[in-house]
Design an enzyme around this catalytic site. Structure first.
Site, PDB file in Angstrom:
ATOM      1  N   GLU A   1     -13.320   0.985   1.135  1.00 25.95           N
ATOM      2  CA  GLU A   1     -12.195   1.021   0.205  1.00 25.95           C
ATOM      3  C   GLU A   1     -12.279  -0.120  -0.804  1.00 25.95           C
ATOM      4  OE1 GLU A   1      -8.284   2.705   1.495  1.00 25.95           O
ATOM      5  OE2 GLU A   1      -7.846   0.574   1.506  1.00 25.95           O
TER       6      GLU A   1
ATOM      7  N   HIS B   1     -11.166  11.381  -9.068  1.00 24.49           N
ATOM      8  CA  HIS B   1     -10.118  11.451 -10.090  1.00 24.49           C
ATOM      9  C   HIS B   1      -8.956  12.321  -9.618  1.00 24.49           C
ATOM     10  CE1 HIS B   1     -13.208   9.527 -12.438  1.00 24.49           C
ATOM     11  NE2 HIS B   1     -12.287   9.226 -13.333  1.00 24.49           N
TER      12      HIS B   1
ATOM     13  N   CYS C   1       0.810  -1.226   0.000  1.00 26.71           N
ATOM     14  CA  CYS C   1       0.000   0.000   0.000  1.00 26.71           C
ATOM     15  C   CYS C   1       0.838   1.270   0.000  1.00 26.71           C
ATOM     16  CB  CYS C   1      -0.957  -0.013   1.191  1.00 26.71           C
ATOM     17  SG  CYS C   1      -2.040  -1.440   1.122  1.00 26.71           S
TER      18      CYS C   1
END
Ligand SMILES: Nc1nc2c(c(=O)[nH]1)N=C([C@H](O)[C@H](O)COP(=O)(O)OP(=O)(O)OP(=O)(O)O)CN2
Ligand SMILES: [Zn+2]
Length: 108
Positions: free
Chosen positions: A98, A64, A24
């Site tokens: 998530e 985005h 991660c």
């Protein structure tokens, strides 16, 4: 007491700062599913707890985007939830999913 909840999905990228080896820490993306709850005793003059559009405007700052540039703490789901909470009046709960099975919640 009145309650509104809005669900918004945002696509973005982040990398975590961690003091141990983790995939991660590398740049990667998620389609976060975010549920924002606001609660208020009395409605405003427009008959709203909070305008859904206002909630969306805050959450869509993340869409985005490279989340590390926006959320200044380590951009975990927990910190993203707190960052959203702190910008929305009468917000009592933010849930950040998530991925399937990975959910963080910040609530008052
Ligand atoms: N408490 C938290 N732990 C982790 C967070 C977080 O936000 N809060 N985030 C990550 C990473 O963002 C990573 O993308 C997710 O890691 P992982 O759990 O491995 O996610 P996967 O979808 O790959 O999970 P699988 O169980 O393999 O499906 C890490 N930890
Ligand atoms: Zn991640």
């Amino acid at each position: 007491m009145y309650t509104v909840t809005k669900r918004i999905e945002v696509s973005g990228a982040h990398c975590l700062r961690l003091p141990y080896e983790s995939k991660c820490t590398r740049l990667h993306g998620h389609n976060w599913i975010i549920d924002v709850t606001c609660r208020r005793e009395e409605l405003d003059a427009n008959g709203m707890v909070v305008d859904f559009t206002h909630i969306k405007d805050v959450v869509m700052k993340l869409d985005h985007a490279f989340i590390n540039d926006i959320v200044k703490t380590n951009p975990t789901a927990e910190n993203i939830a707190k960052w959203i909470h702190d910008q929305i009046p009468f917000c009592t709960r933010v849930s950040v999913q998530e991925s399937e099975g990975n959910v963080a919640i910040y609530e008052d």
